[in-house]
Motif scaffolding. Structure first.
Motif, PDB file in Angstrom:
ATOM      1  N   ARG A 168      -5.158   2.089   9.927  1.00  0.00           N
ATOM      2  CA  ARG A 168      -5.616   0.878   9.320  1.00  0.00           C
ATOM      3  C   ARG A 168      -5.815  -0.541  10.325  1.00  0.00           C
ATOM      4  O   ARG A 168      -5.695  -1.527   9.861  1.00  0.00           O
ATOM      5  CB  ARG A 168      -4.703   0.260   7.976  1.00  0.00           C
ATOM      6  CG  ARG A 168      -4.796   1.651   7.003  1.00  0.00           C
ATOM      7  CD  ARG A 168      -3.943   1.218   5.672  1.00  0.00           C
ATOM      8  NE  ARG A 168      -4.362  -0.053   4.997  1.00  0.00           N
ATOM      9  CZ  ARG A 168      -5.416  -0.103   4.302  1.00  0.00           C
ATOM     10  NH1 ARG A 168      -6.183   0.840   4.228  1.00  0.00           N
ATOM     11  NH2 ARG A 168      -5.672  -1.345   3.699  1.00  0.00           N
ATOM     12  N   ARG A 220       0.614  -1.203   0.016  1.00  0.00           N
ATOM     13  CA  ARG A 220       0.086   0.189  -0.129  1.00  0.00           C
ATOM     14  C   ARG A 220       0.815   1.162   0.060  1.00  0.00           C
ATOM     15  O   ARG A 220       1.883   1.322   0.859  1.00  0.00           O
ATOM     16  CB  ARG A 220      -0.808  -0.053   1.057  1.00  0.00           C
ATOM     17  CG  ARG A 220      -2.028   1.007   1.277  1.00  0.00           C
ATOM     18  CD  ARG A 220      -3.085   0.651   1.967  1.00  0.00           C
ATOM     19  NE  ARG A 220      -4.137  -0.179   1.428  1.00  0.00           N
ATOM     20  CZ  ARG A 220      -5.179   0.344   0.663  1.00  0.00           C
ATOM     21  NH1 ARG A 220      -5.129   1.726   0.393  1.00  0.00           N
ATOM     22  NH2 ARG A 220      -5.935  -0.438  -0.123  1.00  0.00           N
ATOM     23  N   GLN A 236       6.948   8.567   9.975  1.00  0.00           N
ATOM     24  CA  GLN A 236       5.701   8.926  10.810  1.00  0.00           C
ATOM     25  C   GLN A 236       4.617   8.911  10.031  1.00  0.00           C
ATOM     26  O   GLN A 236       3.545   8.591  10.576  1.00  0.00           O
ATOM     27  CB  GLN A 236       5.809  10.282  11.243  1.00  0.00           C
ATOM     28  CG  GLN A 236       4.915  10.865  12.377  1.00  0.00           C
ATOM     29  CD  GLN A 236       4.594   9.984  13.424  1.00  0.00           C
ATOM     30  OE1 GLN A 236       5.273   9.661  14.169  1.00  0.00           O
ATOM     31  NE2 GLN A 236       3.064   9.626  13.387  1.00  0.00           N
ATOM     32  N   THR A 237       4.409   9.209   8.733  1.00  0.00           N
ATOM     33  CA  THR A 237       3.417   9.117   8.022  1.00  0.00           C
ATOM     34  C   THR A 237       2.909   7.732   7.855  1.00  0.00           C
ATOM     35  O   THR A 237       1.860   7.388   7.827  1.00  0.00           O
ATOM     36  CB  THR A 237       3.682   9.723   6.387  1.00  0.00           C
ATOM     37  OG1 THR A 237       4.131  11.160   6.547  1.00  0.00           O
ATOM     38  CG2 THR A 237       2.620   9.513   5.609  1.00  0.00           C
ATOM     39  N   LEU A 286       1.775   5.155   0.133  1.00  0.00           N
ATOM     40  CA  LEU A 286       1.627   6.517   0.581  1.00  0.00           C
ATOM     41  C   LEU A 286       2.782   7.580  -0.236  1.00  0.00           C
ATOM     42  O   LEU A 286       3.903   7.255  -0.071  1.00  0.00           O
ATOM     43  CB  LEU A 286       1.303   6.862   1.698  1.00  0.00           C
ATOM     44  CG  LEU A 286       0.023   6.471   2.613  1.00  0.00           C
ATOM     45  CD1 LEU A 286       0.182   4.986   2.950  1.00  0.00           C
ATOM     46  CD2 LEU A 286      -0.203   7.082   3.701  1.00  0.00           C
ATOM     47  N   ARG A 287       2.377   8.671  -0.789  1.00  0.00           N
ATOM     48  CA  ARG A 287       3.049   9.398  -1.418  1.00  0.00           C
ATOM     49  C   ARG A 287       3.112  10.699  -0.937  1.00  0.00           C
ATOM     50  O   ARG A 287       2.260  11.366  -0.958  1.00  0.00           O
ATOM     51  CB  ARG A 287       2.640   9.502  -3.019  1.00  0.00           C
ATOM     52  CG  ARG A 287       3.908   9.856  -3.896  1.00  0.00           C
ATOM     53  CD  ARG A 287       3.302  10.065  -5.119  1.00  0.00           C
ATOM     54  NE  ARG A 287       2.771   8.730  -5.570  1.00  0.00           N
ATOM     55  CZ  ARG A 287       3.369   7.520  -6.278  1.00  0.00           C
ATOM     56  NH1 ARG A 287       4.461   7.658  -6.586  1.00  0.00           N
ATOM     57  NH2 ARG A 287       2.372   6.753  -6.644  1.00  0.00           N
ATOM     58  N   SER A 328       1.166   6.485  11.105  1.00  0.00           N
ATOM     59  CA  SER A 328       0.128   7.018  11.014  1.00  0.00           C
ATOM     60  C   SER A 328      -0.917   6.154  10.432  1.00  0.00           C
ATOM     61  O   SER A 328      -2.039   5.834  10.723  1.00  0.00           O
ATOM     62  CB  SER A 328      -0.131   8.527  10.724  1.00  0.00           C
ATOM     63  OG  SER A 328       0.718   9.168  11.510  1.00  0.00           O
ATOM     64  N   ALA A 329      -0.416   5.861   9.012  1.00  0.00           N
ATOM     65  CA  ALA A 329      -1.355   5.086   8.154  1.00  0.00           C
ATOM     66  C   ALA A 329      -1.706   3.731   8.837  1.00  0.00           C
ATOM     67  O   ALA A 329      -2.746   3.433   8.666  1.00  0.00           O
ATOM     68  CB  ALA A 329      -0.764   5.041   6.744  1.00  0.00           C
TER      69      ALA A 329
END
Lengths: 225, 127
Positions: free
Chosen positions: A75, A51, A66-67, A53-54, A70-71
Protein backbone atom coordinates in the motif's frame (compact mmCIF):
# COMPACT_ATOMS: atom_id res chain seq x y z
CA UNK A 1 5.91 10.66 3.39
CA UNK A 2 3.49 7.87 4.23
CA UNK A 3 3.79 6.50 7.75
CA UNK A 4 2.02 3.18 8.30
CA UNK A 5 1.67 1.62 11.74
CA UNK A 6 1.40 -2.18 11.80
CA UNK A 7 -0.27 -3.74 14.86
CA UNK A 8 -0.42 -7.52 15.24
CA UNK A 9 -3.34 -8.44 17.51
CA UNK A 10 -4.62 -11.68 18.94
CA UNK A 11 -7.66 -11.57 21.23
CA UNK A 12 -7.12 -7.92 22.18
CA UNK A 13 -10.65 -6.56 21.78
CA UNK A 14 -10.42 -4.82 25.16
CA UNK A 15 -7.42 -2.68 24.25
CA UNK A 16 -7.01 -2.60 20.46
CA UNK A 17 -9.76 -0.01 19.93
CA UNK A 18 -8.16 2.63 22.14
CA UNK A 19 -4.73 1.86 20.71
CA UNK A 20 -5.90 2.29 17.10
CA UNK A 21 -7.75 5.48 18.06
CA UNK A 22 -4.60 7.04 19.51
CA UNK A 23 -2.18 5.76 16.89
CA UNK A 24 -4.26 7.20 14.03
CA UNK A 25 -3.35 10.71 15.12
CA UNK A 26 0.30 10.03 14.32
CA UNK A 27 0.12 7.98 11.12
CA UNK A 28 -1.43 8.11 7.65
CA UNK A 29 -2.54 4.50 7.96
CA UNK A 30 -3.02 1.90 10.67
CA UNK A 31 -2.97 -1.78 9.68
CA UNK A 32 -4.18 -4.26 12.28
CA UNK A 33 -3.51 -7.94 11.61
CA UNK A 34 -6.12 -9.95 13.47
CA UNK A 35 -4.19 -13.17 14.05
CA UNK A 36 -7.12 -15.58 14.13
CA UNK A 37 -8.75 -14.03 17.20
CA UNK A 38 -11.77 -15.71 18.73
CA UNK A 39 -13.06 -12.38 20.08
CA UNK A 40 -14.06 -9.17 18.28
CA UNK A 41 -10.51 -7.80 17.81
CA UNK A 42 -10.90 -7.29 14.05
CA UNK A 43 -14.31 -5.60 14.29
CA UNK A 44 -13.22 -3.25 17.08
CA UNK A 45 -10.10 -2.23 15.16
CA UNK A 46 -12.04 -1.66 11.94
CA UNK A 47 -14.61 0.47 13.76
CA UNK A 48 -11.79 2.74 14.95
CA UNK A 49 -10.63 3.18 11.36
CA UNK A 50 -7.83 0.64 11.03
CA UNK A 51 -7.36 -1.39 7.87
CA UNK A 52 -7.84 -4.92 9.15
CA UNK A 53 -6.27 -8.06 7.70
CA UNK A 54 -7.44 -11.33 9.10
CA UNK A 55 -5.46 -14.54 9.53
CA UNK A 56 -7.86 -17.46 9.12
CA UNK A 57 -5.88 -19.34 11.79
CA UNK A 58 -3.64 -18.18 14.63
CA UNK A 59 -0.04 -18.20 13.34
CA UNK A 60 1.78 -16.18 16.00
CA UNK A 61 2.99 -12.63 16.42
CA UNK A 62 5.93 -12.91 14.01
CA UNK A 63 3.65 -14.23 11.26
CA UNK A 64 1.09 -11.47 11.85
CA UNK A 65 3.82 -8.82 11.82
CA UNK A 66 5.14 -10.04 8.47
CA UNK A 67 1.63 -10.07 6.98
CA UNK A 68 1.12 -6.48 8.15
CA UNK A 69 4.49 -5.37 6.80
CA UNK A 70 3.76 -6.98 3.40
CA UNK A 71 0.40 -5.20 3.27
CA UNK A 72 1.96 -1.88 4.29
CA UNK A 73 4.60 -2.20 1.54
CA UNK A 74 1.94 -3.11 -1.04
CA UNK A 75 0.00 0.00 0.00
CA UNK A 76 2.98 2.25 -0.55
CA UNK A 77 4.28 2.91 2.95
CA UNK A 78 7.50 4.92 3.20
CA UNK A 79 8.02 4.29 6.91
CA UNK A 80 6.63 1.29 8.77
CA UNK A 81 6.15 1.39 12.52
CA UNK A 82 5.46 -1.77 14.53
CA UNK A 83 3.32 -1.34 17.60
CA UNK A 84 1.62 -3.57 20.18
CA UNK A 85 -2.13 -3.93 20.58
CA UNK A 86 -2.14 -4.31 24.37
CA UNK A 87 -1.67 -0.63 25.16
CA UNK A 88 1.78 -0.82 26.76
CA UNK A 89 3.30 1.72 24.36
CA UNK A 90 2.52 5.42 24.07
CA UNK A 91 1.27 6.48 20.63
CA UNK A 92 2.51 10.03 21.28
CA UNK A 93 6.06 8.67 21.03
CA UNK A 94 5.59 7.55 17.42
CA UNK A 95 6.98 10.83 16.00
CA UNK A 96 10.10 10.39 18.12
CA UNK A 97 10.66 6.82 16.90
CA UNK A 98 9.97 7.77 13.29
CA UNK A 99 12.21 10.88 13.29
CA UNK A 100 15.60 9.16 12.69
CA UNK A 101 14.10 7.33 9.68
CA UNK A 102 12.29 10.38 8.30
CA UNK A 103 15.50 12.40 8.40
CA UNK A 104 17.20 9.65 6.40
CA UNK A 105 19.81 8.96 9.04
CA UNK A 106 19.07 5.29 9.65
CA UNK A 107 17.01 2.41 8.23
CA UNK A 108 15.81 1.04 11.55
CA UNK A 109 14.87 2.79 14.80
CA UNK A 110 14.44 0.44 17.74
CA UNK A 111 12.55 1.38 20.87
CA UNK A 112 14.33 0.81 24.16
CA UNK A 113 12.55 0.74 27.50
CA UNK A 114 15.85 0.67 29.31
CA UNK A 115 16.89 3.99 27.77
CA UNK A 116 13.38 5.30 28.40
CA UNK A 117 10.93 4.87 31.25
CA UNK A 118 9.19 1.76 32.51
CA UNK A 119 6.17 1.63 34.77
CA UNK A 120 5.30 -1.43 36.80
CA UNK A 121 7.76 -3.99 35.41
CA UNK A 122 8.21 -6.98 37.73
CA UNK A 123 11.79 -7.87 38.68
CA UNK A 124 11.67 -11.31 37.08
CA UNK A 125 10.53 -9.81 33.78
CA UNK A 126 13.33 -7.29 33.94
CA UNK A 127 15.98 -9.94 34.59
CA UNK A 128 14.63 -12.04 31.76
CA UNK A 129 14.76 -9.15 29.30
CA UNK A 130 18.27 -8.21 30.40
CA UNK A 131 19.38 -11.79 29.85
CA UNK A 132 17.70 -11.84 26.43
CA UNK A 133 19.47 -8.58 25.56
CA UNK A 134 22.88 -9.98 26.50
CA UNK A 135 22.17 -13.19 24.57
CA UNK A 136 20.90 -11.47 21.43
CA UNK A 137 23.59 -8.79 21.46
CA UNK A 138 26.15 -11.60 21.52
CA UNK A 139 24.61 -13.60 18.70
CA UNK A 140 23.99 -10.62 16.41
CA UNK A 141 27.00 -8.53 17.35
CA UNK A 142 24.77 -5.45 17.70
CA UNK A 143 25.17 -3.19 20.71
CA UNK A 144 21.68 -2.78 22.09
CA UNK A 145 20.04 -2.06 25.42
CA UNK A 146 16.65 -3.68 24.69
CA UNK A 147 16.39 -6.42 22.09
CA UNK A 148 12.79 -7.52 22.66
CA UNK A 149 10.81 -4.35 22.25
CA UNK A 150 7.91 -4.35 19.79
CA UNK A 151 8.04 -0.58 19.21
CA UNK A 152 10.18 -0.06 16.10
CA UNK A 153 10.30 1.89 12.86
CA UNK A 154 11.74 0.79 9.53
CA UNK A 155 12.48 2.52 6.26
CA UNK A 156 10.80 0.98 3.24
CA UNK A 157 14.09 -0.59 2.16
CA UNK A 158 14.65 -2.17 5.57
CA UNK A 159 11.08 -3.52 5.65
CA UNK A 160 11.55 -5.07 2.22
CA UNK A 161 14.65 -6.89 3.45
CA UNK A 162 13.07 -8.31 6.59
CA UNK A 163 11.09 -11.35 5.31
CA UNK A 164 10.34 -12.85 8.73
CA UNK A 165 10.21 -16.62 8.87
CA UNK A 166 9.86 -16.97 12.66
CA UNK A 167 6.11 -17.24 13.21
CA UNK A 168 6.18 -17.08 16.99
CA UNK A 169 8.11 -14.88 19.38
CA UNK A 170 11.63 -15.48 18.03
CA UNK A 171 10.95 -12.86 15.34
CA UNK A 172 12.38 -10.18 17.66
CA UNK A 173 15.79 -11.81 17.40
CA UNK A 174 15.23 -12.49 13.72
CA UNK A 175 14.72 -8.78 13.01
CA UNK A 176 18.04 -8.00 14.67
CA UNK A 177 19.78 -10.78 12.76
CA UNK A 178 18.41 -9.30 9.53
CA UNK A 179 19.69 -5.84 10.51
CA UNK A 180 23.13 -7.30 11.21
CA UNK A 181 23.19 -9.46 8.08
CA UNK A 182 22.20 -6.65 5.69
CA UNK A 183 24.34 -4.13 7.59
CA UNK A 184 21.38 -1.78 7.93
CA UNK A 185 22.05 1.41 9.83
CA UNK A 186 20.03 1.61 13.04
CA UNK A 187 19.64 3.52 16.28
CA UNK A 188 17.86 3.07 19.57
CA UNK A 189 15.16 5.46 20.73
CA UNK A 190 14.02 5.76 24.36
CA UNK A 191 10.38 4.74 24.77
CA UNK A 192 7.98 4.51 27.70
CA UNK A 193 6.39 1.23 28.72
CA UNK A 194 3.31 0.85 30.85
CA UNK A 195 2.92 -2.57 32.36
CA UNK A 196 -0.43 -3.50 33.82
CA UNK A 197 -2.29 -6.69 34.66
CA UNK A 198 -3.50 -7.10 31.12
CA UNK A 199 -0.10 -6.69 29.43
CA UNK A 200 1.54 -8.98 31.97
CA UNK A 201 -0.96 -11.72 31.36
CA UNK A 202 -0.36 -11.59 27.61
CA UNK A 203 3.37 -10.97 27.81
CA UNK A 204 6.31 -13.31 27.83
CA UNK A 205 6.67 -15.77 30.63
CA UNK A 206 9.91 -17.37 31.62
CA UNK A 207 9.09 -20.64 29.89
CA UNK A 208 8.67 -18.80 26.59
CA UNK A 209 12.31 -17.78 26.69
CA UNK A 210 13.21 -21.45 26.22
CA UNK A 211 10.74 -21.75 23.35
CA UNK A 212 12.39 -18.77 21.67
CA UNK A 213 15.89 -20.19 22.01
CA UNK A 214 14.59 -23.53 20.73
CA UNK A 215 12.92 -21.87 17.73
CA UNK A 216 16.13 -20.06 16.87
CA UNK A 217 18.26 -23.18 17.21
CA UNK A 218 15.79 -25.10 15.06
CA UNK A 219 15.96 -22.46 12.35
CA UNK A 220 19.76 -22.65 12.23
CA UNK A 221 19.73 -26.41 12.17
CA UNK A 222 16.97 -26.94 9.62
CA UNK A 223 18.36 -24.35 7.24
CA UNK A 224 21.32 -26.62 6.73
CA UNK A 225 19.48 -29.87 6.17
CA UNK B 1 14.76 -76.36 11.03
CA UNK B 2 17.13 -76.16 13.93
CA UNK B 3 16.38 -72.55 14.93
CA UNK B 4 12.63 -72.94 15.16
CA UNK B 5 11.38 -73.60 18.69
CA UNK B 6 9.17 -76.64 19.09
CA UNK B 7 6.41 -74.57 20.65
CA UNK B 8 5.62 -70.93 19.94
CA UNK B 9 5.67 -68.64 22.89
CA UNK B 10 2.66 -66.36 23.41
CA UNK B 11 4.74 -63.24 22.76
CA UNK B 12 5.81 -64.64 19.40
CA UNK B 13 2.22 -65.20 18.33
CA UNK B 14 1.21 -61.70 19.42
CA UNK B 15 4.12 -60.15 17.56
CA UNK B 16 3.47 -62.16 14.39
CA UNK B 17 -0.17 -61.11 14.37
CA UNK B 18 0.91 -57.50 14.87
CA UNK B 19 3.43 -57.74 12.02
CA UNK B 20 0.81 -59.29 9.78
CA UNK B 21 -1.56 -56.37 10.34
CA UNK B 22 1.22 -53.80 10.04
CA UNK B 23 2.14 -55.16 6.59
CA UNK B 24 -1.54 -55.35 5.63
CA UNK B 25 -2.05 -51.69 6.58
CA UNK B 26 1.06 -50.63 4.67
CA UNK B 27 -0.11 -52.42 1.52
CA UNK B 28 -3.53 -50.76 1.88
CA UNK B 29 -1.88 -47.37 2.23
CA UNK B 30 0.14 -48.09 -0.92
CA UNK B 31 -2.99 -49.13 -2.82
CA UNK B 32 -4.63 -45.84 -1.76
CA UNK B 33 -1.54 -44.13 -3.18
CA UNK B 34 -0.89 -42.61 0.24
CA UNK B 35 2.75 -43.76 0.25
CA UNK B 36 5.23 -44.22 -2.63
CA UNK B 37 6.52 -47.63 -3.64
CA UNK B 38 9.93 -47.12 -1.99
CA UNK B 39 8.24 -46.73 1.39
CA UNK B 40 6.14 -49.84 0.77
CA UNK B 41 9.32 -51.80 0.04
CA UNK B 42 11.08 -50.31 3.07
CA UNK B 43 8.28 -51.23 5.48
CA UNK B 44 7.68 -54.70 4.05
CA UNK B 45 11.42 -55.38 4.28
CA UNK B 46 11.50 -53.91 7.79
CA UNK B 47 8.62 -56.04 9.07
CA UNK B 48 10.05 -59.04 7.23
CA UNK B 49 13.31 -58.65 9.17
CA UNK B 50 11.33 -58.29 12.39
CA UNK B 51 9.33 -61.43 11.55
CA UNK B 52 12.52 -63.42 11.03
CA UNK B 53 13.88 -62.14 14.35
CA UNK B 54 10.66 -63.20 16.08
CA UNK B 55 10.51 -66.63 14.44
CA UNK B 56 14.19 -67.39 14.80
CA UNK B 57 15.48 -65.38 17.79
CA UNK B 58 18.98 -66.82 17.26
CA UNK B 59 19.42 -64.55 14.20
CA UNK B 60 19.57 -61.52 16.50
CA UNK B 61 22.50 -63.08 18.29
CA UNK B 62 24.28 -63.37 14.97
CA UNK B 63 23.55 -59.67 14.40
CA UNK B 64 24.78 -58.86 17.92
CA UNK B 65 28.06 -60.69 17.33
CA UNK B 66 28.41 -58.92 13.99
CA UNK B 67 28.19 -55.41 15.47
CA UNK B 68 29.89 -56.34 18.73
CA UNK B 69 27.11 -56.02 21.32
CA UNK B 70 26.61 -58.72 23.88
CA UNK B 71 23.11 -60.10 23.48
CA UNK B 72 20.68 -60.37 20.61
CA UNK B 73 17.97 -58.56 22.53
CA UNK B 74 20.31 -55.62 23.12
CA UNK B 75 21.13 -55.38 19.43
CA UNK B 76 17.43 -55.32 18.58
CA UNK B 77 16.79 -52.60 21.15
CA UNK B 78 19.63 -50.41 19.86
CA UNK B 79 18.42 -50.88 16.34
CA UNK B 80 14.84 -50.00 17.35
CA UNK B 81 15.89 -46.81 19.15
CA UNK B 82 18.00 -45.59 16.24
CA UNK B 83 15.12 -46.29 13.85
CA UNK B 84 12.67 -44.42 16.08
CA UNK B 85 14.97 -41.42 16.34
CA UNK B 86 15.26 -41.28 12.60
CA UNK B 87 11.50 -41.50 12.08
CA UNK B 88 10.79 -38.83 14.72
CA UNK B 89 13.30 -36.58 13.02
CA UNK B 90 11.59 -37.05 9.67
CA UNK B 91 8.21 -36.22 11.20
CA UNK B 92 9.72 -33.19 12.92
CA UNK B 93 11.15 -31.81 9.68
CA UNK B 94 7.87 -32.40 7.89
CA UNK B 95 5.80 -30.66 10.59
CA UNK B 96 8.14 -27.65 10.43
CA UNK B 97 7.69 -27.43 6.68
CA UNK B 98 3.91 -27.74 6.98
CA UNK B 99 3.80 -25.04 9.67
CA UNK B 100 5.68 -22.62 7.48
CA UNK B 101 3.58 -23.53 4.42
CA UNK B 102 0.42 -22.97 6.48
CA UNK B 103 1.63 -19.50 7.46
CA UNK B 104 2.31 -18.68 3.81
CA UNK B 105 -1.22 -19.75 2.85
CA UNK B 106 -2.87 -17.89 5.74
CA UNK B 107 -0.86 -14.77 4.88
CA UNK B 108 -1.60 -15.00 1.17
CA UNK B 109 -5.33 -15.34 1.90
CA UNK B 110 -5.33 -12.32 4.22
CA UNK B 111 -3.42 -10.18 1.69
CA UNK B 112 -5.62 -11.31 -1.19
CA UNK B 113 -8.78 -10.43 0.69
CA UNK B 114 -7.31 -7.04 1.59
CA UNK B 115 -6.50 -6.35 -2.08
CA UNK B 116 -10.04 -7.26 -3.10
CA UNK B 117 -11.59 -5.02 -0.45
CA UNK B 118 -9.24 -2.29 -1.55
CA UNK B 119 -10.33 -2.47 -5.20
CA UNK B 120 -13.99 -2.54 -4.05
CA UNK B 121 -13.39 0.64 -2.08
CA UNK B 122 -12.08 2.32 -5.17
CA UNK B 123 -14.96 1.27 -7.43
CA UNK B 124 -17.64 2.09 -4.86
CA UNK B 125 -16.48 5.53 -3.85
CA UNK B 126 -14.87 7.22 -6.88
CA UNK B 127 -14.41 10.53 -5.15
Amino acid sequence: MKITVVIPAWNEERTVGAVVHEVRQYAQEVIVVDDGSSDGTGEVAAREGARVLRHAANRGQGAALQTGISAALARGADIIVTFDADGQFSASEIPRVVAPIASGNVHAALGSRFLGTVYGMPTLRKLMLKAATVFTSRTTGLRLTDTHNGFRAFSRRAAELLALRQDRMAHASEILHAIAEHRLSFCEVPVTLHYNRHTLRKGQRLLNAFHIVFDLAKERFLKRT
Amino acid sequence: MSGLPARFMVIQVILLVFIFFAILRTVERYRDRAIPVRWLLFWVLFWGVVAVAVLVPKTTEYLARLVGVGRGVDAVLYFAIVTLFYLVFRVFVRVERMESDLTKIVRELALKKEREENSNDKTQSPK
